[in-house]
Scaffold this motif. Structure first.
Motif, PDB file in Angstrom:
ATOM      1  N   TYR A  99       0.828  -1.209   0.000  1.00 16.19           N
ATOM      2  CA  TYR A  99       0.000   0.000   0.000  1.00 16.19           C
ATOM      3  C   TYR A  99       0.862   1.258   0.000  1.00 16.19           C
ATOM      4  CZ  TYR A  99      -4.522  -2.246   0.532  1.00 16.19           C
ATOM      5  OH  TYR A  99      -5.657  -2.967   0.314  1.00 16.19           O
ATOM      6  N   THR A 103       0.947   4.166  -2.915  1.00 13.52           N
ATOM      7  CA  THR A 103       0.824   5.605  -2.671  1.00 13.52           C
ATOM      8  C   THR A 103       1.928   6.363  -3.404  1.00 13.52           C
ATOM      9  OG1 THR A 103      -0.152   5.183  -0.499  1.00 13.52           O
ATOM     10  CG2 THR A 103       0.758   7.373  -0.868  1.00 13.52           C
ATOM     11  N   TRP A 106       1.165   6.400  -7.113  1.00 17.77           N
ATOM     12  CA  TRP A 106       0.144   7.374  -7.502  1.00 17.77           C
ATOM     13  C   TRP A 106       0.721   8.781  -7.531  1.00 17.77           C
ATOM     14  CZ3 TRP A 106      -4.051   6.782 -10.095  1.00 17.77           C
ATOM     15  CH2 TRP A 106      -4.744   5.571 -10.040  1.00 17.77           C
ATOM     16  N   CYS A 131      -5.175  14.083  -5.422  1.00 20.08           N
ATOM     17  CA  CYS A 131      -5.105  13.953  -3.956  1.00 20.08           C
ATOM     18  C   CYS A 131      -5.919  12.759  -3.474  1.00 20.08           C
ATOM     19  CB  CYS A 131      -5.592  15.232  -3.288  1.00 20.08           C
ATOM     20  SG  CYS A 131      -4.459  16.615  -3.497  1.00 20.08           S
ATOM     21  N   LEU A 132      -7.094  12.540  -4.042  1.00 20.77           N
ATOM     22  CA  LEU A 132      -7.905  11.376  -3.660  1.00 20.77           C
ATOM     23  C   LEU A 132      -7.227  10.073  -4.063  1.00 20.77           C
ATOM     24  CD1 LEU A 132     -11.539  12.562  -4.465  1.00 20.77           C
ATOM     25  CD2 LEU A 132     -10.499  12.198  -2.217  1.00 20.77           C
ATOM     26  N   ILE A 134      -4.010   9.606  -4.309  1.00 23.14           N
ATOM     27  CA  ILE A 134      -2.866   9.416  -3.414  1.00 23.14           C
ATOM     28  C   ILE A 134      -3.329   8.913  -2.050  1.00 23.14           C
ATOM     29  CG2 ILE A 134      -1.058  10.659  -2.156  1.00 23.14           C
ATOM     30  CD1 ILE A 134      -0.772  12.428  -4.678  1.00 23.14           C
ATOM     31  N   LEU A 135      -4.461   9.403  -1.563  1.00 26.30           N
ATOM     32  CA  LEU A 135      -4.969   9.013  -0.244  1.00 26.30           C
ATOM     33  C   LEU A 135      -5.745   7.695  -0.259  1.00 26.30           C
ATOM     34  CD1 LEU A 135      -6.160  12.445   1.174  1.00 26.30           C
ATOM     35  CD2 LEU A 135      -4.147  11.132   1.841  1.00 26.30           C
ATOM     36  N   ALA A 136      -6.144   7.224  -1.432  1.00 26.04           N
ATOM     37  CA  ALA A 136      -6.978   6.024  -1.519  1.00 26.04           C
ATOM     38  C   ALA A 136      -6.346   4.790  -0.868  1.00 26.04           C
ATOM     39  CB  ALA A 136      -7.346   5.736  -2.966  1.00 26.04           C
ATOM     40  N   LEU A 138      -4.198   4.609   1.632  1.00 23.20           N
ATOM     41  CA  LEU A 138      -4.230   4.812   3.083  1.00 23.20           C
ATOM     42  C   LEU A 138      -5.658   4.658   3.619  1.00 23.20           C
ATOM     43  CD1 LEU A 138      -2.850   5.708   5.740  1.00 23.20           C
ATOM     44  CD2 LEU A 138      -3.466   8.045   5.093  1.00 23.20           C
ATOM     45  N   ILE A 139      -6.615   5.258   2.928  1.00 23.38           N
ATOM     46  CA  ILE A 139      -8.015   5.163   3.365  1.00 23.38           C
ATOM     47  C   ILE A 139      -8.484   3.719   3.345  1.00 23.38           C
ATOM     48  CG2 ILE A 139     -10.390   5.780   2.746  1.00 23.38           C
ATOM     49  CD1 ILE A 139      -9.233   8.485   1.753  1.00 23.38           C
TER      50      ILE A 139
END
Length: 180
Positions: A99, A103, A106, A131-132, A134-136, A138-139
């Motif tokens: 993961y 990140t 991305w 940004c979404l 990149i954060l996907a 982690l989320i």
């Protein structure tokens, strides 16, 4: 010449049990004695908490209601989940590394496509979607860990594998770090 029960030659523990059928009229008393014995057994089972000694683990349906029998005879409730095994910890650690790589992929892939993508999408829209993206990872990782806290380990690993497959950084794989 029937003598009383106290005069019997043999006496057994539990002979004074009120549910004991003496054989006087068994057709009438058998059903009521069986019902009384069942009711008494159910009352005893309801009053005694279910517990296992140290070293034993309950499995299956209702296993979370089984307590722990301590050495002094007291019963404590088991509320903490079982810890993960070594293989599960190593597997989740490897997936967390994947993961992290996703990140980074991305970020690199998204920045490489920024000039090309702004011809098709507004710069603000591209920045929000980058940004979404990149954060996907982690989320997905945190959400999976939180929502599968009480589930079996295989469920957690399955959801983490599904996220690792779904969140592959395609811009990085398509364009690469160097690009053309």
């Amino acid at each position: 010449m029937t003598a009383g029960r106290d005069d019997d030659a043999l006496s057994w523990d539990g002979d004074d049990d009120p549910t004991l059928v003496t054989g006087v009229d068994e057709r009438d008393t058998t059903a009521t004695a069986a019902d009384a014995a069942t009711d008494e057994k159910a009352a005893v089972e309801a009053s005694v908490p279910v517990a296992l000694p140290q070293g034993f683990d309950a499995v299956g349906r209702g296993s979370d209601e089984v307590g722990r029998l301590e050495s002094d005879g007291t019963v404590t409730a088991v509320s903490e989940p079982k810890p993960l095994g070594n293989a599960a910890l190593v597997g989740i650690g490897i997936l967390s590394g994947i993961y992290l790589l996703w990140t980074i992929g991305w970020v690199v892939g998204g920045l490489r496509l920024q000039g090309t993508a702004q011809f098709l999408v507004a710069p603000v829209g591209y920045l929000v979607s980058l940004c979404l993206a990149i954060l996907a990872p982690l989320i997905w990782f945190v959400t999976t860990l939180v929502l599968t806290r009480g589930s079996h380990t295989w469920v957690r690993v399955l959801w983490l594998l599904a996220g690792a497959i779904l969140l592959v950084p395609w811009p990085f794989l398509a364009v690469g770090a160097v690009g053309q």
